[in-house]
Write an enzyme that holds these catalytic residues in place. Structure first.
Site, short mmCIF file in Angstrom:
data_model
loop_
_atom_site.label_atom_id
_atom_site.label_comp_id
_atom_site.label_asym_id
_atom_site.label_seq_id
_atom_site.Cartn_x
_atom_site.Cartn_y
_atom_site.Cartn_z
N ALA A 81 0.88 -1.11 -0.21
CA ALA A 81 -0.03 -0.16 -0.08
C ALA A 81 0.91 1.47 0.09
CB ALA A 81 -0.90 0.02 1.07
N SER A 82 0.69 2.03 -1.18
CA SER A 82 1.34 3.38 -0.81
C SER A 82 3.01 3.03 -1.05
CB SER A 82 1.13 4.27 -0.02
OG SER A 82 1.26 5.64 -0.09
N MET A 83 3.79 3.60 0.04
CA MET A 83 5.32 3.40 0.05
C MET A 83 5.40 1.48 -0.08
SD MET A 83 7.64 3.35 3.30
CE MET A 83 9.33 2.76 3.34
N ALA A 109 -1.55 -0.76 -4.54
CA ALA A 109 -2.57 -0.06 -4.13
C ALA A 109 -1.88 1.39 -3.72
CB ALA A 109 -3.19 -0.45 -2.72
#
Length: 235
Positions: A81-83, A109
């Protein structure tokens, strides 16, 4: 999360910048029994609060390869997720470069495609600017944002995580031969569907992009969709 001996595949899970493995605490219950989520806890937070967080993607991934090797004796996939999406992508390249087992699939994501080389905000700004960025993104409980002592305790890990992203300029020589499934929030100004579509350039295998009615941080409906897709794919 404990090992599930009857699982057919492991899912290595990587949290967002400033987050922790606790975001995956319910995944064992919500995914099929044949999928074993393994939540990766980076240093500098939660039960690893006393450890210095990483500020370099290369150093972080080198350590992850070392630590995760025992878990690679079983088929596995990655979710980030993200990073965490960028970390799982860099990890997959590192595994390939070392001729180690590769993930069956990457799920990413809330993260713009690496090829865009977008400027990462926050890591080289003042504490006040970083907090303002947190407020803009949403996802941080108001009680945390309003508690200065707690906020100051959380900022070092967040800044370190953003530094990992902001100083990473890796340009791989070849695409991954791993399917990628991306999840973009329709209202995510950081990683809009248009900014996530370029993940297609990172694989020579199949690519899918799901657009969810959410922002940067998945709401309950978005999370349910992600888990349904992963469960259907891997089970």
């Amino acid at each position: 999360m404990g090992r599930c001996e009857d699982a057919r595949i492991r899912l290595l899970c990587f949290h967002y910048a400033g987050g922790s493995a606790s975001m995956f605490r319910d995944w064992q219950r919500l995914l099929p029994h044949s999928v074993e989520p393994v939540a990766v806890q980076l240093p500098g937070r939660a039960d690893r609060f006393g450890e210095a967080p990483y500020t370099s993607m290369t150093a972080l991934v080198d350590r992850l390869v070392e630590v995760l090797k025992p878990a690679l004796d079983h088929p596995f996939a990655c979710y980030g997720a993200s990073m965490g999406a960028r970390v799982s992508w860099a990890l997959a390249h590192a595994l390939r470069d070392r001729c180690l087992p590769m993930p069956r699939k990457l799920y990413v994501a809330s993260s713009s495609g690496p090829v865009l080389e977008e400027v990462v905000r926050g890591w080289n700004e003042t504490d006040e600017q970083l907090v303002a960025y947190m407020r803009e993104l949403g996802g941080t409980p108001p009680e945390v944002l309003d508690d200065n002592d707690l906020l100051m305790a959380l900022l070092p890990a967040l800044r370190a995580d953003l530094t990992v992203l902001g100083t990473h300029a890796y340009a791989p020589s070849a695409k991954l031969d791993v399917p990628i499934h991306a999840f973009a929030g329709r209202d995510d100004f950081e990683a809009s569907p248009a900014r996530m579509a370029p993940w297609r350039a990172e694989t020579s295998a199949t690519f899918d992009l799901d657009v969810l009615d959410t922002g940067h941080f998945l709401d309950d409906n978005g999370l349910r969709h992600v888990l349904d897709v992963i469960g259907s794919d891997l089970a």
